[in-house]
Design a protein around this motif. Sequence first.
Motif, mmCIF file in Angstrom:
data_model
loop_
_atom_site.group_PDB
_atom_site.id
_atom_site.type_symbol
_atom_site.label_atom_id
_atom_site.label_comp_id
_atom_site.label_asym_id
_atom_site.label_seq_id
_atom_site.Cartn_x
_atom_site.Cartn_y
_atom_site.Cartn_z
ATOM 1 N N GLY A 163 1.046 -1.011 0.285
ATOM 2 C CA GLY A 163 -0.137 -0.138 0.265
ATOM 3 C C GLY A 163 0.777 1.300 -0.100
ATOM 4 O O GLY A 163 1.187 1.691 -1.270
ATOM 5 N N GLY A 164 1.086 1.369 0.988
ATOM 6 C CA GLY A 164 2.054 2.561 1.218
ATOM 7 C C GLY A 164 3.664 2.612 1.234
ATOM 8 O O GLY A 164 4.436 2.781 1.452
ATOM 9 N N GLY A 165 3.630 1.061 1.833
ATOM 10 C CA GLY A 165 5.077 1.095 1.332
ATOM 11 C C GLY A 165 6.722 1.521 2.689
ATOM 12 O O GLY A 165 7.324 1.218 2.665
ATOM 13 N N LEU A 207 -2.724 3.038 15.369
ATOM 14 C CA LEU A 207 -2.423 4.376 16.353
ATOM 15 C C LEU A 207 -2.076 5.330 15.664
ATOM 16 O O LEU A 207 -1.155 5.882 15.782
ATOM 17 C CB LEU A 207 -0.894 3.580 17.150
ATOM 18 C CG LEU A 207 -0.903 2.294 18.035
ATOM 19 C CD1 LEU A 207 -0.708 1.641 17.638
ATOM 20 C CD2 LEU A 207 -0.711 2.026 19.084
ATOM 21 N N ASP A 252 1.082 7.903 13.038
ATOM 22 C CA ASP A 252 1.402 9.585 12.955
ATOM 23 C C ASP A 252 2.676 10.310 11.853
ATOM 24 O O ASP A 252 2.521 11.414 11.761
ATOM 25 C CB ASP A 252 2.535 9.718 13.802
ATOM 26 C CG ASP A 252 3.687 8.832 13.707
ATOM 27 O OD1 ASP A 252 3.538 7.941 12.556
ATOM 28 O OD2 ASP A 252 4.532 9.193 14.031
ATOM 29 N N TYR A 270 3.414 -4.486 18.668
ATOM 30 C CA TYR A 270 2.792 -3.801 18.188
ATOM 31 C C TYR A 270 3.432 -4.518 16.311
ATOM 32 O O TYR A 270 4.219 -3.945 16.236
ATOM 33 C CB TYR A 270 2.857 -2.786 18.228
ATOM 34 C CG TYR A 270 1.637 -1.934 16.950
ATOM 35 C CD1 TYR A 270 0.491 -2.664 16.435
ATOM 36 C CD2 TYR A 270 2.155 -0.508 16.333
ATOM 37 C CE1 TYR A 270 -0.148 -1.667 15.586
ATOM 38 C CE2 TYR A 270 1.146 -0.093 15.462
ATOM 39 C CZ TYR A 270 0.572 -0.887 14.999
ATOM 40 O OH TYR A 270 -0.660 -0.206 13.940
ATOM 41 N N GLY A 323 1.025 3.911 4.846
ATOM 42 C CA GLY A 323 -0.337 3.363 3.888
ATOM 43 C C GLY A 323 -1.597 3.548 4.791
ATOM 44 O O GLY A 323 -1.798 2.677 6.284
HETATM 45 C C1 LIG Z 1 7.677 5.967 9.418
HETATM 46 C C2 LIG Z 1 6.920 5.530 10.047
HETATM 47 C C3 LIG Z 1 5.831 5.999 10.622
HETATM 48 C C4 LIG Z 1 5.041 5.080 11.062
HETATM 49 N N1 LIG Z 1 3.664 5.498 12.194
HETATM 50 C C5 LIG Z 1 3.136 4.681 12.182
HETATM 51 C C6 LIG Z 1 1.731 5.605 13.304
HETATM 52 O O1 LIG Z 1 1.809 6.364 13.771
HETATM 53 N N2 LIG Z 1 0.531 4.172 13.693
HETATM 54 C C7 LIG Z 1 0.726 2.954 13.359
HETATM 55 O O2 LIG Z 1 -0.085 2.281 13.414
HETATM 56 N N3 LIG Z 1 1.651 2.834 12.860
HETATM 57 C C8 LIG Z 1 2.617 3.319 12.176
HETATM 58 N N4 LIG Z 1 3.745 2.972 11.045
HETATM 59 C C9 LIG Z 1 3.419 1.479 10.737
HETATM 60 C C10 LIG Z 1 3.007 1.348 9.694
HETATM 61 O O3 LIG Z 1 1.565 1.152 9.993
HETATM 62 C C11 LIG Z 1 3.005 -0.170 9.176
HETATM 63 O O4 LIG Z 1 4.543 -0.207 8.984
HETATM 64 C C12 LIG Z 1 2.279 -0.307 8.216
HETATM 65 O O5 LIG Z 1 2.158 -1.892 7.745
HETATM 66 C C13 LIG Z 1 2.965 0.296 7.706
HETATM 67 O O6 LIG Z 1 1.584 0.202 5.901
HETATM 68 P P1 LIG Z 1 1.955 0.774 4.678
HETATM 69 O O7 LIG Z 1 0.663 0.626 3.668
HETATM 70 O O8 LIG Z 1 2.700 1.927 4.381
HETATM 71 O O9 LIG Z 1 3.434 -0.440 4.150
HETATM 72 P P2 LIG Z 1 2.973 -1.500 3.223
HETATM 73 O O10 LIG Z 1 4.957 -1.886 3.121
HETATM 74 O O11 LIG Z 1 2.570 -1.149 1.641
HETATM 75 O O12 LIG Z 1 2.303 -2.984 3.498
HETATM 76 C C14 LIG Z 1 2.523 -3.729 5.053
HETATM 77 C C15 LIG Z 1 1.935 -4.561 5.276
HETATM 78 O O13 LIG Z 1 0.716 -4.588 4.597
HETATM 79 C C16 LIG Z 1 -0.395 -5.561 4.163
HETATM 80 N N5 LIG Z 1 -1.016 -5.061 3.087
HETATM 81 C C17 LIG Z 1 -0.799 -3.412 2.487
HETATM 82 N N6 LIG Z 1 -1.684 -3.546 1.843
HETATM 83 C C18 LIG Z 1 -2.543 -4.463 1.648
HETATM 84 C C19 LIG Z 1 -3.519 -4.526 0.780
HETATM 85 N N7 LIG Z 1 -4.388 -3.436 -0.235
HETATM 86 N N8 LIG Z 1 -4.287 -6.079 1.578
HETATM 87 C C20 LIG Z 1 -3.478 -6.836 1.839
HETATM 88 N N9 LIG Z 1 -2.999 -6.200 2.710
HETATM 89 C C21 LIG Z 1 -2.008 -5.824 2.828
HETATM 90 C C22 LIG Z 1 0.992 -6.493 3.313
HETATM 91 O O14 LIG Z 1 1.541 -7.271 4.281
HETATM 92 C C23 LIG Z 1 1.743 -4.998 3.839
HETATM 93 O O15 LIG Z 1 3.658 -6.511 3.819
HETATM 94 C C24 LIG Z 1 4.917 3.707 10.901
HETATM 95 C C25 LIG Z 1 5.701 3.142 9.949
HETATM 96 C C26 LIG Z 1 6.540 3.592 9.854
HETATM 97 C C27 LIG Z 1 7.969 3.461 8.780
#
Ligand SMILES: Cc1cc2nc3c(=O)[nH]c(=O)nc-3n(C[C@H](O)[C@H](O)[C@H](O)COP(=O)(O)OP(=O)(O)OC[C@H]3O[C@@H](n4cnc5c(N)ncnc54)[C@H](O)[C@@H]3O)c2cc1C
Length: 466
Positions: free
Chosen positions: A83-85, A158, A143, A420, A148
Amino acid sequence: MIETRCSGIHEIDIRSLHLQELRKEYSGKVIAEGDPEYDQARRVFYGDFDMKPWLIIQAANISDVARAISLACDTGLELAVRGGGHSVAGFGVTDGGIVLDLKNMKGIEVDPHSQTAWVEAGNTAREFANTAGEYGLATGLGDTGSVGVTGATLAGGLGFLLRKYGLTIDDLLAAEVVTADGRILHVDSEAYPDLFWALRGGGGNFGVVTRFQFRMHEVGNVYGGMLILPALAGVIESFISEAEAAPDELTTIANLIPAPPLPFIPPEFQGRLVLMGQLLYAGSAEKGEEIVQPFRDISAPIVDMLKPMRYSEIYASEQNMLSPKVVSHTMFLDRMDHDTAKTIVEHLQESNAPMRAVQLRALGGAMARVADDDTAFAHRQSRILANLGSFFNGPEDKEPRQLWVEEFARSIHQKDNGAYVGFLSAPELGRIADVYPAPTWSRLREVKSKYDPDNIFRLNLNIPPE
Ligand SMILES: Cc1cc2nc3c(=O)[nH]c(=O)nc-3n(C[C@H](O)[C@H](O)[C@H](O)COP(=O)(O)OP(=O)(O)OC[C@H]3O[C@@H](n4cnc5c(N)ncnc54)[C@H](O)[C@@H]3O)c2cc1C
């Protein structure tokens, strides 16, 4: 529906596939090594995951998603769903496998009357906050603006509204999910309730979410922003104590870091350890000003940027966050006493890493008023979330930084062993029992067996089918 054959027998050898033919099947882009966009498309938020997928499918719609799942089933290749990577463990990319990237699925449909929104899986926290903000509404997410919506929600979510409205999953009303066998399911508390429970904290184990329906709240104008204080043990202790005592409208994050060279930080403090607080009071400016006063009184602020603002303004610029290489440890603390605060300061001061940080979040409020077994996220009673992290430059200093983080975590460990899933880093993937207590784990395995018996969705904190 696109029929898939996840029988465990992989019928297609990728050498027999013609890329040009394959590309024609998708509305979105299909990118392979040699294409000019390949290097950009395989990149994720963290700079330490330099992997080379066989194919990157940037889905344009739900049919592309189903086709990509089918391709992964047919070929047996590892599937990374992105999603957001921002996956801390690097799950957004794979070596030799298929990346299904939903970042171009950006639709957001807000219904201001019911105060709900359907949000497609490619949106970031900032994009959703900006659109919802046009209606004076918001759903709490992470935050960081570039996180994503999907990954954060599947982990729990959170955000800055957690004490007032709970986790993101507490505002989740429904999801549209493409399962391993190609079915498109509308999932909510009545339709597929077992899957709805598992999605709320169980990560991406059960299918690909194409969109979510969220409840939103009237949180257009808020009071908050950044407050920087000196990072002394007494200051940290008071900050957390005030944060826990504050009304639920106030959610805070305290980042303990060497002050970066930002224009609004006085030069004499740059490089020195500070407490960079982010505060958000979800209520009127007048009341907000009164509620944050005790934080201003802890110590003369180095920077005070607390003000009335739009909710979406809480997402700061991310210019200085380009492909960081980070080792980290996530944990919960039961209390912030003077010794713990002192140990934190000492560790941060003794390290010579280019950047090292401890993030502290006082939890509680609405998040804690949900039963542990209502959702797959089960850490409702945890008091304080602590993330410890250190940047590293490359292979030469990765191991010592990793050891530093681990020793640091041991030195402040209290009783709460929980973790978490959203913040779990690659070396922490063995901490399954910390993330999912035994009853949650066995329920998750049942749901996994039902919806993904061949473990197609395994690039995550994996819940193996029974
Ligand atoms: C800088 C930073 C700040 C953060 N701050 C917070 C915060 O404030 N609160 C919090 O709760 N978390 C936070 N996180 C953690 C974040 O929520 C997780 O890392 C989350 O998995 C990121 O989602 P993404 O879509 O960006 O990542 P991605 O790497 O795209 O996805 C993460 C995982 O989610 C699953 N996924 C993504 N998209 C799908 C989909 N469409 N269907 C099914 N599975 C999917 C997959 O298993 C994938 O590996 C933070 C992370 C970072 C790096």
